[in-house]
Design a protein around this motif. Structure first.
Motif, short mmCIF file in Angstrom:
data_model
loop_
_atom_site.label_atom_id
_atom_site.label_comp_id
_atom_site.label_asym_id
_atom_site.label_seq_id
_atom_site.Cartn_x
_atom_site.Cartn_y
_atom_site.Cartn_z
N TRP A 9 11.19 -39.20 -115.08
CA TRP A 9 10.24 -38.28 -114.48
C TRP A 9 10.96 -36.97 -114.13
N PRO A 42 -3.18 -32.64 -117.30
CA PRO A 42 -2.62 -33.95 -116.96
C PRO A 42 -1.29 -34.26 -117.65
N ASP A 43 -1.02 -33.66 -118.81
CA ASP A 43 0.27 -33.87 -119.47
C ASP A 43 1.41 -33.35 -118.60
N THR A 46 1.84 -35.91 -115.89
CA THR A 46 2.30 -37.21 -116.38
C THR A 46 3.81 -37.24 -116.55
N TYR A 51 0.81 -38.13 -112.11
CA TYR A 51 -0.57 -38.39 -112.52
C TYR A 51 -1.02 -39.76 -112.04
N ARG A 54 0.85 -43.85 -114.67
CA ARG A 54 2.26 -43.63 -114.98
C ARG A 54 2.68 -44.59 -116.09
N PRO A 61 4.66 -38.24 -124.54
CA PRO A 61 3.41 -37.75 -123.92
C PRO A 61 2.42 -37.24 -124.96
N ASN A 63 -2.11 -37.04 -125.52
CA ASN A 63 -3.12 -38.08 -125.72
C ASN A 63 -4.32 -37.67 -126.58
N GLN A 90 -3.58 -43.20 -124.86
CA GLN A 90 -2.95 -43.01 -123.55
C GLN A 90 -1.69 -42.15 -123.65
N THR A 91 -0.86 -42.37 -124.66
CA THR A 91 0.38 -41.62 -124.86
C THR A 91 0.64 -41.53 -126.36
#
Length: 324
Positions: A9, A42-43, A46, A51, A54, A61, A63, A90-91
């Motif tokens: 992260w 949101p990217d 994330t 977000y 997780r 990343p 989506n 989702q990813t």
């Protein structure tokens, strides 16, 4: 294949471009050669672990995407290798290949380019779910769109006009408001130069907007809510300003107003058939020229961090896409 990888992260600058093995589809899955992938706020959250969802580390990343079917897993019907498709997962979209459930793939409309196709799933899906499903906006009502020049904001303007509503666009510069006007906004408010409440009072004859589309949060939510019409609906779409507002509950009581949450990703997961019906309706509106997605910039895969930083700094108008 090359892919963007988030190993821990942190800020977008920590992302890496790596060479990974080609993807292999399992039962009910498809591998798509990505021609374009949409970038969304949101990217940004994330990859920082901020977000609602997780994903397990490490991950790629992104989506929403458009591309060409490369391979199909066992049991997949209705698709063929070489088909041009639009998808959401989702990813995994910020890569040369993406693995997705075949059920989430839709055929691209004839004549649509990959960048435009990659720009509609999340933004237009979110705005349709918000405006049509959650707010039940009606012809003749007035909707205020905050952060109106962003991807979801422009989508909300166009959807509101397609439904026959009057749309007030609020954004942070004259240049952004010019884009809102081009996409159908009836009234323009620069909330860095004008008092939002006074401008809304003038624009609505004191009645206030029936629906507030709010992907911004921060300092604009409360003055907007204080201006809402009787039985109005305030849509909580996101917090691009960074701060989650703390709103006095008496404001809802005084106007018999509703604060309505909007989480399109969970809606798409829980109600996939309703989501697909919404997408079909919007593709029909696009064919009629009522919806015109704006792709303002394209980035190479190696420029993904810059795309996310531009998104975080609110430098983006409409949508931007990654082109692997």
């Amino acid at each position: 294949m090359k892919a963007i990888v988030c190993k821990d992260w942190g800020p977008p600058d920590n992302l890496e471009v790596q060479d990974l093995p080609d993807l292999v589809p399992g039962p009910g899955q498809a591998v798509v050669d990505v021609r374009a992938a949409g970038v969304n706020f949101p990217d940004v959250l994330t990859v920082q672990g901020k977000y609602q969802v997780r994903p397990p580390l490490p991950f790629t990343p992104g989506n929403e995407f458009a591309g060409v079917v490369r391979a199909l897993g066992e049991g997949v019907s209705g698709l063929a290798v070489g088909d041009r498709v639009i998808g959401f997962t989702q990813t995994g979209a910020f890569a040369e290949q993406v693995l997705a459930p075949a059920a989430v793939l839709m055929p691209m409309p004839p004549g649509m380019d990959f960048a435009t196709a990659a720009a509609i799933t999340l933004t237009y899906g979110t705005s349709h779910h918000a405006v049509v499903d959650r707010a039940r906006l009606q012809a003749g009502e007035t909707m205020l769109v905050l952060g109106a020049a962003g991807g979801v904001g422009l989508a909300a303007i166009e959807i509101g006009k397609a439904l026959g509503a009057r749309v007030i666009a609020a954004a942070s510069s004259a240049e952004k408001l010019d884009v809102c006007r081009a996409h159908g906004a009836d009234v323009l408010i620069d909330y860095t130069r004008e008092d939002l409440r006074e401008a809304l009072k003038a624009a609505t004859g004191g009645k206030g907007p029936d629906v507030i589309y709010d992907p911004v949060g921060g300092p604009y939510s409360e003055p907007a809510l204080r201006s809402i019409a009787y039985r109005g609906r305030h849509l909580v779409v996101g917090f691009a300003a960074g701060d989650i507002p703390k709103l006095p509950w008496n404001l809802m009581l005084l106007k018999s107003a509703s604060v309505v949450g909007v989480f399109w990703g969970d809606f798409a997961r829980r109600e996939p058939q309703a989501n697909l019906a919404a997408m079909r309706e919007m593709l029909g509106w696009m064919a009629q020229g009522k919806l015109k997605p704006l792709v303002s910039k394209r980035y190479a895969l190696a420029e993904t961090a810059q795309a996310l930083n531009d998104m975080a700094a609110r430098k983006v108008t409409g949508k931007v896409v990654i082109v692997p």
